[in-house]
Design a protein around this motif. Structure first.
Motif, mmCIF file in Angstrom:
data_model
loop_
_atom_site.group_PDB
_atom_site.id
_atom_site.type_symbol
_atom_site.label_atom_id
_atom_site.label_comp_id
_atom_site.label_asym_id
_atom_site.label_seq_id
_atom_site.Cartn_x
_atom_site.Cartn_y
_atom_site.Cartn_z
ATOM 1 N N SER A 277 65.405 -24.094 94.084
ATOM 2 C CA SER A 277 64.977 -22.705 93.882
ATOM 3 C C SER A 277 66.162 -21.760 93.696
ATOM 4 O O SER A 277 65.959 -20.563 93.488
ATOM 5 N N VAL B 175 50.711 -23.580 96.296
ATOM 6 C CA VAL B 175 50.618 -22.130 96.117
ATOM 7 C C VAL B 175 49.683 -21.648 97.215
ATOM 8 O O VAL B 175 48.538 -22.081 97.292
ATOM 9 N N HIS C 99 53.686 -23.036 101.639
ATOM 10 C CA HIS C 99 54.490 -22.067 100.901
ATOM 11 C C HIS C 99 54.059 -20.662 101.305
ATOM 12 O O HIS C 99 53.071 -20.487 102.018
ATOM 13 N N ASP D 153 53.440 -17.719 99.395
ATOM 14 C CA ASP D 153 53.050 -16.817 98.308
ATOM 15 C C ASP D 153 52.302 -15.583 98.809
ATOM 16 O O ASP D 153 52.396 -14.516 98.198
ATOM 17 N N ARG D 154 51.566 -15.714 99.884
ATOM 18 C CA ARG D 154 50.841 -14.575 100.453
ATOM 19 C C ARG D 154 51.549 -14.004 101.679
ATOM 20 O O ARG D 154 51.016 -13.148 102.368
ATOM 21 N N GLU E 225 60.960 -21.981 96.334
ATOM 22 C CA GLU E 225 60.466 -21.404 95.087
ATOM 23 C C GLU E 225 59.502 -20.251 95.341
ATOM 24 O O GLU E 225 58.826 -20.199 96.362
ATOM 25 N N ARG E 226 59.458 -19.334 94.381
ATOM 26 C CA ARG E 226 58.659 -18.106 94.473
ATOM 27 C C ARG E 226 59.024 -17.349 95.753
ATOM 28 O O ARG E 226 60.135 -16.894 95.899
ATOM 29 N N THR E 227 58.123 -17.235 96.696
ATOM 30 C CA THR E 227 58.434 -16.511 97.932
ATOM 31 C C THR E 227 58.920 -17.431 99.034
ATOM 32 O O THR E 227 59.162 -16.982 100.158
#
Length: 565
Positions: free
Chosen positions: A46, A216, A248, A250-251, A278-280
């Protein structure tokens, strides 16, 4: 405004799980999970610039020192760099006997073979197989049916078993992830996992890992917990399966999801230090582990030097850790607010070493993660007397009378407002000394001697004034009373009244020192003027405090707008 007015037309809430008899809400986490660090693989992929081998090795050694027993070290089939790093760990003997390295591979024959080749000679290893199972991936990305997705997983699980048999000197552990578990139909996720379990035929003595990724994060943590409890109940050969989760963020709920998943039956947690990913990001293992610690459960990981760990991670991944990051941020134990500072100071004073921790605003003892108490309270223009007093007590051992606390805090706020910056302990000490200890105008005590005669104490004080040294003499019922009469005889501090005296030790042993406080004031002046003295001799400290109070009284009389001007 660009957001659509009716998001329900575009987005759908995650479906709830039919689990009316769920048990996780009434559970309490009583033991730490098996921890698996994904920093060197999931976290690494990431980054803007992935870590090179020397950096990864530094990170690996830190993870071992913290206490991780399972570490995902690479995706060896994805790059030569990752392949070479796995070989370096094995060939150079960097893997302790109680640590198992893990590699990950997609369900592809060439990638699986490459992964086993990378692990040749490892004493023990986990090979992590995954393929996506959710509808969006089946239908849109791969164009595969349910049967085809399941067949892909089972076929490659069988290949792993064959390749492992060819390297019998390594103790192999197999792991499978329905990669997009959080958005996969539960019945299908179970069908695929059970088919893989059947192919591997694990036993309680040689279990497999079934990992449930929130690839996700798509729901509130309670829904994820329901999914985990449902799988926990229905997985085949449950006694031979280690149920793992990989949340993960994401929220923004990964830590909560992991905690509820553990309550729902998860035995193992995969994540990264400080939540990189990755992402958040992945679940934040530091926060999750320290949450357990704060509830009386030792996580089995050592974060007693949190600052060093944080700095090492920042250097390795070239990303900063937020200053308010739970348990690890530079400011996480720091209070600037006056009311917070006062509560912390009182809580610290009341806390007994053998009693449960209950200091206001501090969920854990900062010393447990290597943070000094001096870093708890920091002062700016928002701070009050409690924080200022705490820093002076912590750094110098000075106990400040309450009325002085009020007076000095106002002076500190003036300076902080004017500078617009934070004031550290050294700044406060310097300002305090200038105000109460080194206020040597117009009078400065050079020396003194006392003797007893006629039932009274006689004193001679050698004083330095604007016109040179002079001797002040007086007598009274003790050194201070004699000194006060000497002051009055000189016509100094006319109209002043003696109001208060206090003292306390600020050190112990042969070099012990004392701090003395004296308050004087004039009639009609509601607030007295204080002076302080610090010396190894209590009488000297008291005389210093008296002269400091006299000097400050003289200054206050000549300040424009003062009550006595």
């Amino acid at each position: 405004m660009n957001m659509i007015a009716a998001p329900a037309q575009k987005y759908r809430a995650a479906p709830t799980i039919a689990l009316s008899d769920r048990t996780w809400p009434s559970q309490t986490i009583k033991r730490a999970p098996i921890w698996m660090s994904t920093d060197l693989r999931d976290g690494n992929q990431s980054l803007f610039e992935p870590m090179d081998s020397p950096t990864k090795l530094k990170f690996f050694k830190m993870l071992v020192a913290i206490g991780f027993k399972e570490i995902e070290v690479a995706f060896p089939s994805a790059s030569q760099t990752d392949f070479d790093f796995v070989r370096q760990l094995i060939e150079e003997g960097h893997i302790p006997p109680d640590v198992t390295i893990e590699v990950i591979t997609q369900a592809r024959e060439d990638l699986i073979r490459r992964s086993f080749e990378a692990l040749r000679g490892a004493p023990q290893a986990i090979v992590h197989l995954y393929n996506a199972t959710a509808p969006a991936w089946r239908d849109v990305v791969f164009g595969m049916s349910r049967e085809q997705v399941k067949g892909l997983a089972v076929r490659h699980a069988g290949l792993m078993k064959e390749l492992a048999a060819q390297q019998p000197d390594t103790r192999w552990t197999f792991q499978y992830s329905p990669e997009t578990f959080s958005t996969t139909e539960l019945d299908f996720a179970l069908e695929v996992c059970n088919a893989v379990i059947e192919s591997w035929a694990p036993t309680a003595d040689h279990p497999v890992i079934i990992n449930m990724p929130a690839t996700v994060e798509a729901s509130t943590p309670n829904v994820y917990a329901d999914q985990i409890e449902w799988m926990h109940r229905h997985l085949a050969r449950r006694e031979a399966v280690i149920l793992s989760v990989h949340p993960h963020n994401d929220r923004g709920c990964a830590v909560a999801a992991a905690e509820l998943a553990m309550m729902a039956g998860a035995q193992r947690v995969e994540g990264c230090l400080f939540g990189n990913g990755e992402r958040t990001g992945n679940v934040d293992i530091v926060t999750l582990a320290m949450n357990l610690y704060s509830q009386g459960v030792h996580p089995g990981l050592d974060f007693s030097d949190m600052a060093s760990i944080a700095r090492t991670v920042e250097q390795c991944i070239a990303l900063p850790i937020h200053p308010r990051h739970p348990y690890a941020g530079d400011l996480v134990f720091t209070a600037f607010s006056g009311s917070h500072q006062d509560a912390i100071r009182k809580g610290m004073a009341a806390q007994q070493p053998d009693q449960p921790w209950q200091v206001p605003y501090l969920p854990i003892d900062p010393r447990d993660v290597g943070c000094s108490y001096e870093a708890i309270v920091r002062v700016n223009s928002q701070s009050g007397k409690g924080g200022i007093t705490y820093l002076l007590e912590a750094s110098k051992g000075w106990h400040i009378p309450r009325r002085v606390q009020i007076e000095f805090s106002q002076r500190v706020q003036q300076v902080a407002d004017a500078s617009g910056r934070e004031m550290g302990a050294a700044d406060l000490v310097g300002l305090f000394e200038a105000e109460y200890l080194h206020h040597n105008t117009p009078w400065h005590l050079l020396d003194h001697r006392t003797y007893e005669e006629g039932g009274l104490t006689h004193i001679e004080m050698i004083m330095q004034g604007a016109e040179g040294p002079s001797t002040w003499k007086g007598q009274g019922n003790g050194p201070l009373d004699a000194a006060w009469h000497a002051v009055q005889a000189q016509g100094v501090a006319q109209g002043a009244q003696w109001r208060d005296y206090s003292e306390h030790a600020i050190s112990q042993g042969s070099d012990a020192a004392a701090m003395a406080w004296i308050e004087i004031g004039t009639e009609g002046q509601p607030r007295g003027v204080h002076g302080a003295g610090v010396h190894g001799n209590l009488v000297t400290a008291s005389l210093q405090a008296l002269i400091q109070a006299i000097n400050r009284l003289d200054t206050s009389r000549h300040q424009p707008g003062s009550r006595s001007s």
